[in-house]
Write an enzyme that holds these catalytic residues in place. Structure first.
Site, PDB file in Angstrom:
ATOM      1  CD  GLU A   8      -3.090  -1.152   2.068  1.00 30.56           C
ATOM      2  OE1 GLU A   8      -2.806  -0.913   3.253  1.00 30.56           O
ATOM      3  OE2 GLU A   8      -4.235  -1.425   1.688  1.00 30.56           O
ATOM      4  CD  GLU A  39      -3.677  -7.167   2.832  1.00 32.27           C
ATOM      5  OE1 GLU A  39      -4.670  -6.590   3.307  1.00 32.27           O
ATOM      6  OE2 GLU A  39      -2.558  -6.644   2.770  1.00 32.27           O
TER       7      GLU A  39
HETATM    8  C1  GAL Z   1      -5.328  -3.865   3.772  1.00 41.05           C
HETATM    9  C2  GAL Z   1      -3.927  -3.657   4.295  1.00 41.05           C
HETATM   10  C3  GAL Z   1      -3.698  -4.363   5.594  1.00 41.05           C
HETATM   11  C4  GAL Z   1      -4.837  -4.113   6.542  1.00 41.05           C
HETATM   12  C5  GAL Z   1      -6.104  -4.553   5.915  1.00 41.05           C
HETATM   13  C6  GAL Z   1      -7.307  -4.247   6.759  1.00 41.05           C
HETATM   14  O1  GAL Z   1      -5.726  -2.856   2.960  1.00 41.05           O
HETATM   15  O2  GAL Z   1      -2.971  -4.057   3.384  1.00 41.05           O
HETATM   16  O3  GAL Z   1      -2.493  -3.913   6.133  1.00 41.05           O
HETATM   17  O4  GAL Z   1      -4.905  -2.756   6.806  1.00 41.05           O
HETATM   18  O5  GAL Z   1      -6.324  -3.882   4.724  1.00 41.05           O
HETATM   19  O6  GAL Z   1      -7.260  -4.870   7.973  1.00 41.05           O
HETATM   20 MG    MG Z   2      -2.368  -0.122   5.142  1.00 37.15          MG
END
Ligand code: GAL
Ligand code: MG
Length: 991
Positions: A437, A500
């Site tokens: 990010e 993710e």
């Molecule tokens: C993503 C990010 C993570 C965490 C997650 C939400 O966007 O990469 O670090 O923030 O969302 O829990």
């Molecule tokens: Mg983040």
């Protein structure tokens, strides 16, 4: 200009990065791989002198040269906020100071650390390197009063040669650590803001001639059988030495060589290949001799033979196609924050292995170097991410602000360079990740180029390289399952990873099976990393002695992101939560399907990528009404990876009742992470069943009497009272025991789960679904042969608005005190959207604390999260059926329940029958209390049980950051009707 506000200045006197290894005096100690036993290793970790200041200049000048006897102490490694200094703050992406790079707050929390140690005569003639494995955020070191260097890059190692500043005997190390630096703009991960020397500190002694660096690479021939082991070594001197190396398989020496060359290659015929399923390691010993033939040192390395390749857009390891079933892991501990102990780290890895996870992404920074060694040994494919995240720039509308600014290039590149060098010899690492990010721009391109230059053998990942311009894998996060399906159907020319998804916040995630079906369907989809491994909450004592898990806002921190850090599969103290059990089942490496369960025909599929099924057994049990009819053990044939085969077992015995075939997949032998007979998965297949209807007790018709305000019904050792004003069943006494504490009540709302927060905020609260009112519209009482029917019509609707439900409670009471209840409703008005549930809640006598039920369990389960729970007869204390999330919310549901009993220790209580199946949950707290409570420890047990007997419940989804509830799992405000029977339970009626 402050050194900590200058992004061009990355370090002073820091040594160049190199692979993490240790040298030993001889081969025998080298084999221990225990750095404490290496040639010269001195740990400085322990209790240090410490003082905390609000400003770096407040540190007194004497600190650098004098031991501060009167200062307090602090544990190193540790975070100072976890040891009573400074302030904790939790934000997801917001930087807790004005975004004005490279500047940071002028009042910059500063830790002044001191450590004193004695250097023995055995260190004479050695170069002494001082190493820090992790310091947040900026630090300077002083040895015996002299400045020795400075470094940035919190989760990367830093080494300094301090030889010339040392005394034989007593030495003083002073370290000034600042919480904020230009580097903070690169370290804005979603986690607690903390600071301190949080990983080990140690001295390493090196002879004048020593091995400075080693790089080992393995590749296979075209048949992927014979390997080449390529090694490049750096020695501190050009001449005066000779190297010898040997490759061992256990105690057996396989190959050896040597000479004065720094690069060599050797052919290794058909080595056993390393993969996460069979993490087989060889040992390479590199011995350095001086010209006179004296052994100077031995460097041991674990070598795993494995090779990564990409062909026609697909990724292969050792020539085999594979998928990465992963999790995102942060360093976190409920007491120590990011200063995790290695025992905890190892337990994380063991838990991952036990739950069928085969890959881990080090979100979003490098871990302790020993983490990767454990992954090599236990077997996990690692996506090794470096310490880069500039997420806070999103709040000023330019996420790529410094990422695309050449002035910051060196700072970005430094972080991949140090990371790759340190970790380059680990077979477990198959993908480097450039960070998270941080937008996209020239500095990402520069990082990728440098990464590839140091290590061309692994793939490169960075999620925001959206078109995979410089990366080898294309990646997205939180793409919905429909989108993943489209990605899979129309593949790109590079393998795809979902880095993710399935945000595991609070109760959830739901929808894992549905994601997995898509992942499994498309070859292009090669990896998925669930967000995330562990809740980041911090255990805090509270005054009455009921500790609680603190999250954003609990330390007066503002702004904060609340409990958004409680989004893990395991609780802060490492206890697995329901989501982890579900994930384990969904990614199980052995799939079992029924071809025709009643005929004993099953199909087994091997979804390992490298292993056959020859050490796996199916434990097959036929059960009827929760009783075992037969157990069979079926050892599986050595089915190769990717293959399916029909398995025939003896026909399940026939019999009456609810019959199921339960299949448990067992690994016969113990492994490094599991005991013998470890269960990998469980499957259940329904067999033809006969349903038993609730026993009707024959009795004389009950006696109905009408009073001014209520109706009273009396029968065999019971009476009930229905209120004329509300239509409610306000009293039910059986055998002298009052059964009800709160009247049955239709409900369409429940304590909001994190994963429904968006629907709650956007839809349900504006529609006042949480404050529905019930108004009586009609009540009819009819004598009906042997029963009395009470028909109550009511309206359930919010204030202010014009929609709602016209509902009916139809109670039918027989003379034995059985209450058949039919609940129905028809919506009116404009709102027909999704709602959390259609159900009924009642309050039950507190003494009925034992539960037995026939339904899905043993853990909580929901329509889109039920793969790991099977239908059976379960017993539990009612209190144990509540799932204590750090932030209270709806929980503990059991689906497909056809009967349940709530009873006391004498077997007296209440029985519920619902042959069509209902959702059942029992809580020691009311829904109102759960909804209004911030921390689990604030819940106070009511003097009754809240029992939910629900008709329909919406799925969980993972929309706290991920997918909405899928259409098939949504409940709408719509017409409904369902029935159940409640009866008093006592020994005499045998129920
Ligand atoms: C993503 C990010 C993570 C965490 C997650 C939400 O966007 O990469 O670090 O923030 O969302 O829990
Ligand atoms: Mg983040």
């Amino acid at each position: 200009m402050n050194k900590w506000e200058n992004p061009q200045l990355l370090e002073e006197h820091r040594l160049p990065p190199h692979a993490y290894f240790f040298a030993y005096a001889d081969a025998e100690t080298a084999r221990s791989f225990a750095r404490e036993r290496s040639r010269r290793f001195l740990s400085l970790s322990g209790m240090w002198r410490f003082a905390y200041f609000d400003h770096p200049l407040q540190v007194p000048p004497s600190f650098y040269s004098e031991y501060m006897e009167r200062w307090g102490e602090i544990e190193v490694p540790g975070m100072w906020q976890m040891q009573g200094h400074g302030h904790l703050q939790y934000t997801d992406d917001g930087m807790p100071f004005p975004v004005d790079p490279p500047y940071v707050p002028s009042s910059n929390p500063t830790g002044a650390y001191q450590c004193r140690w004695t250097l023995g005569p055995e260190w004479r003639g050695q170069r002494v390197v001082l190493r820090f494995d992790g310091v947040e955020t900026y630090f300077e070191i002083y040895v015996n009063g002299s400045y020795a260097g400075m470094s940035k890059g919190s989760r990367l190692a830093s080494e300094f040669d301090i030889t010339d500043l040392l005394n034989e005997g007593e030495n003083l190390l002073s370290v000034r650590v600042l919480q904020w630096a230009d580097a903070s703009y690169l370290e804005d991960q979603d986690m607690w803001w903390t600071a301190g020397i949080f990983r080990d500190v140690y001295l390493i002694g090196k002879g004048a001639i020593h091995v400075q660096d080693v790089c080992v690479q393995t590749r296979f021939d075209d048949a992927c059988r014979d390997a080449t082991l390529a090694c490049t070594i750096a020695v501190s001197a050009n001449t005066g030495w000779r190297l010898e190396w040997s490759l061992y398989d256990g105690a057996r020496q396989l190959l050896q060589g040597g000479g004065k060359t720094l690069t060599w290659e050797a052919s290794v015929p058909a080595p056993r290949q390393w993969n996460a399923e069979d993490p087989y390691l060889y040992r390479l010993e590199i011995s350095l001799y001086d010209d006179a033939g004296a052994l100077l040192e031995v460097v041991p390395l674990r070598v795993g033979f494995r090779e990564i390749s990409v062909q026609d857009g697909l990724m292969y390891v050792n020539g085999r196609y594979l998928k990465l079933h992963g999790v995102n892991r942060h360093d976190n501990d409920q007491l120590r924050g990011r200063a995790v102990t290695m025992a905890r780290v190892e337990q994380d890895i063991v838990l991952m292995k036990q739950h069928n996870i085969n890959s881990v992404r080090t979100a979003h920074y490098p871990n302790d170097p020993r983490f990767y060694e454990l992954c090599d040994q236990y077997g996990l494919f690692v996506m090794a991410e470096t310490d880069v995240e500039t997420h806070g720039f999103v709040n000023i509308g330019n996420l790529s602000q410094i990422t695309d600014d050449p002035a910051w290039e060196a700072a970005f590149v430094d972080r991949i360079e140090r990371h790759v060098h340190a970790q380059k010899n680990h077979p477990s690492i198959i993908i480097w990740s450039l960070g998270n990010e941080s937008g996209y721009g020239c500095n990402i391109r520069a990082m990728a180029a440098r990464c590839r230059e140091i290590d061309p053998t692994r793939l490169i990942h960075y999620e925001e390289d959206r078109d995979a311009e410089v990366c080898d894998v294309v990646s997205t996060m939180y793409s919905r399952v429909q989108m993943m399906n489209a990605f899979g159907e129309y593949p790109m020319h590079k393998p795809r990873i979902l880095c993710e998804y399935a945000h595991a916040m609070g109760n959830g995630p739901g929808g894992l099976s549905e994601y997995q079906a898509v992942m499994d369907r498309h070859p292009h989809l090669q990896g998925h990393y669930l967000w995330e491994w562990c809740d980041h909450a911090i255990l805090q004592p509270d005054v009455p002695g009921r500790p609680f898990y603190a999250f954003g806002g609990d330390y007066g921190d503002y702004p904060n992101s609340g409990n958004f850090c409680c989004d893990g599969l395991i609780y802060p103290d490492q206890r697995p939560g329901p989501g982890l059990r579900e994930y384990k089942q969904v990614i199980a490496p052995v799939k079992v399907r029924a071809i025709d369960a009643a005929a004993g025909r099953l199909e087994v599929e091997n979804r390992y990528w490298f292993s056959s099924l020859d050490c796996i057994t199916l434990l097959i049990e036929t059960r009827a009404d929760g009783e075992s009819l037969r157990v069979q053990r079926v050892p599986l044939p050595p089915l190769p990876p990717g293959q399916r085969q029909e398995i025939r077992i003896a026909e399940p015995p026939s019999g009456a009742g609810q019959r199921y075939l339960n299949v448990r997949v067992i690994r016969d032998q113990a492994t490094a992470y599991s005991a013998a007979l470890h269960e990998l998965a469980v499957y259940q297949f329904a067999l033809p069943s006969t349903s038993s209807l609730p026993a009707r007790v024959v009795a004389e018709a009950p006696v109905l009497t009408e009073h001014r305000l209520d109706y009273r019904i009396e029968g065999l050792r019971f009476h009930m009272v229905f209120c004329k004003l509300t239509g409610k069943l306000k009293e039910w006494v059986a055998d002298g025991m009052p059964l009800l504490a709160r009247a049955p009540q239709l409900t369409f709302y429940k304590p909001c789960i994190d994963n429904h927060k968006q629907e709650n905020d956007a839809l349900w609260l504006p529609q006042h679904l949480n404050i529905l009112q019930e108004h009586l519209r009609g009540m009819e009482v009819v004598r009906n042969g042997g029963t009395v029917d009470i028909i109550v019509d009511c309206q359930i609707a919010p204030p202010i608005l014009g929609y709602g439900m016209r509902c009916r409670y139809h109670y039918r009471v027989n003379g034995a005190g059985q209450l058949q209840l039919t609940l129905s409703g028809t919506p009116y008005g404009g709102f027909r959207d999704m709602i959390p549930k259609i159900g009924m809640t009642l309050g039950v006598n507190r003494s009925l604390g034992q539960v037995e039920y026939f339904g899905r369990g043993p853990g909580e389960n929901y329509p889109d999260s039920k793969a790991c729970n099977i239908i059976d007869r379960y017993r539990s204390a009612a209190a144990d059926m509540f799932e204590h999330y750090p932030k209270p919310q709806d929980n503990g549901n059991r689906m497909d329940v056809i009967w349940a009993t709530l009873h006391d220790s004498h077997g007296k209580g209440l029985r519920i029958d619902a042959p069509q199946g209902i959702h059942f949950s029992i809580w020691p707290y009311s829904a109102e209390q759960i909804a209004a409570t911030r921390h689990d420890n604030e819940l106070r047990e009511d003097d009754y049980w809240t029992v939910n007997l629900d008709h329909k419940i919406s799925g969980l989804g993972s929309n706290s950051w991920g997918s909405e509830v899928l259409d098939s799992y949504r409940v709408y405000l719509e017409q409904f009707s369902y029935s159940l029977t409640l009866s008093a339970l006592n020994k005499e009626n045998g129920q």
